[in-house]
Design an enzyme around this catalytic site. Structure first.
Site, PDB file in Angstrom:
ATOM      1  N   LEU A  47      57.045  -3.657 -13.199  1.00 29.13           N
ATOM      2  CA  LEU A  47      58.160  -2.867 -12.688  1.00 29.13           C
ATOM      3  C   LEU A  47      58.766  -2.063 -13.829  1.00 29.13           C
ATOM      4  O   LEU A  47      59.213  -2.634 -14.831  1.00 29.13           O
ATOM      5  CB  LEU A  47      59.231  -3.776 -12.069  1.00 29.13           C
ATOM      6  N   CYS A 130      52.172   4.020  -7.591  1.00 30.45           N
ATOM      7  CA  CYS A 130      53.559   4.461  -7.784  1.00 30.45           C
ATOM      8  C   CYS A 130      53.842   5.703  -6.940  1.00 30.45           C
ATOM      9  O   CYS A 130      53.113   6.696  -7.016  1.00 30.45           O
ATOM     10  CB  CYS A 130      53.820   4.761  -9.255  1.00 30.45           C
TER      11      CYS A 130
END
Length: 366
Positions: A47, A130
């Protein structure tokens, strides 16, 4: 993937009886990623702006055998900088660990992968999921779902460059009308990928709506390499439901660990024993927040204080007055300010009696 608060994202509903043993049957043998054997089938997702060394240490305390991932690293940055970005920094004993890379140029990815292995990465993970515009408009992340030839070339280049397993994290497609994951996954496996993590959302969904776990099942049915399920894993119950539906080889936790580094370990413990760990009290959660704040200050200095603001607000919930504390924590400029506010919150709670955490899966971020 950049993260900002959004408390409205729904999660999959789960009907689960905590008194019975896990309804799914995972192999007792290690999860094999090429020549790497993992003793846990629960992984901590990479993350951006979150999974730095400090955060990973907290997660690993409760999940010592789980695979951790660094924040994603742009291969171009590795190519141009004189020194390696700090995002690639790994503790010598911090295993198992993977470094996640992203870019759209196979040669840059191969070069960056070599440097990542030199840093200690046991596997190289390629980000093809992403959804953020600043990543996709440059040909990286989930935009590769629309460029399968480039995606295959990247995997081949990285596989040829390093002698550790190469894995990929991706989504099910660009949009509902472009769900391509089954064919995409086959091509990645043929190119040499040795594990695939599938987030059950499209790029268009971002982090909204419900993860479409049924597509992860379809991928699992056609691949011979391990498939890891990702998306809406906010609790032990959700992890079990996901594994039941998908037949995946494991689960990857992401947003559910924000302000709650206990989650990976809770799921891992339950999968191995059929028993639930007691959830931390709110006081214990805030004490963890204090440790996280101290760690970020020691590791990053003033930058760590600024980065700690979001983490502290994620920890600070589920007790009377939490909203006010979140607002004040989001403005701290020193360690002392943050510690004083957390101590104030702890004292307030202790005066009311220790309150068990009521885990709120609805807390989500994008």
């Amino acid at each position: 993937m950049p993260l900002t608060p959004n408390t409205t994202a729904p999660v999959n509903s789960v009907n689960f009886d905590p008194r019975r043993s896990p309804p799914i049957s995972l192999p007792d043998s290690p999860l094999k990623i090429g020549n790497v054997a993992l003793q846990s089938r629960v992984l901590q997702a990479p993350l951006s702006g979150v999974t730095d060394l400090v955060f990973r240490r907290l997660v690993r305390r409760y999940a010592p055998s789980s695979m951790m991932y660094t924040e994603m690293v742009r291969a171009q940055e590795v190519h141009h900088l004189q020194t390696l970005p700090r995002l690639m920094e790994i503790d010598p004993g911090e295993q198992p660990i993977s470094i996640q890379l992203f870019d759209c140029r196979p040669d840059f990815m191969g070069e960056a992968a070599k440097k990542a292995v030199a840093e200690g990465a046991q596997t190289i993970d390629i980000n093809m999921g992403c959804p953020v515009n600043k990543i996709t408009r440059k040909g990286g992340g989930s935009s590769l779902l629309r460029q399968p030839e480039v995606a295959v070339a990247i995997v081949k280049a990285v596989v040829e460059a390093v002698d550790v397993p190469v894995t990929v994290k991706t989504r099910i497609g660009w949009a509902d009308a472009e769900i391509v994951i089954v064919d995409f996954a086959r091509r990645l496996e043929d190119a040499g990928a040795q594990m695939l993590t599938v987030h059950g959302r499209t790029r268009a969904q971002g982090y909204t709506g419900k993860a479409q776990w049924q597509w992860i099942k379809k991928v699992k049915e056609v691949l011979s390499i391990p498939v890891i399920a990702n998306g809406d894993i906010f609790s032990v119950d959700a992890a079990i439901a996901c594994l039941e539906e998908t037949g995946a080889d494991g689960v990857m936790c992401s947003r559910g660990t924000l302000g709650y580094p206990f989650l990976v370990g809770e799921i891992d413990h339950f999968l191995k024993t059929g028993q639930r760990r007691p959830q931390p009290t709110v006081v214990e959660l805030l004490q963890c927040a204090k440790e996280h704040l101290d760690g970020l200050w020691a590791y990053k200095g003033q930058k760590g204080i600024y980065q700690s603001r979001k983490h502290l607000t994620w920890y600070c919930r589920d007790f009377p007055g939490a909203a006010d504390f979140r607002d004040r924590l989001n403005k701290i400029n020193t360690v002392a300010e943050g510690q004083a506010l957390l101590d104030e919150a702890i004292e307030q709670i202790q005066n009311q009696a220790s309150i068990p955490v009521v885990k709120t899966p609805q807390l989500a971020v994008i």
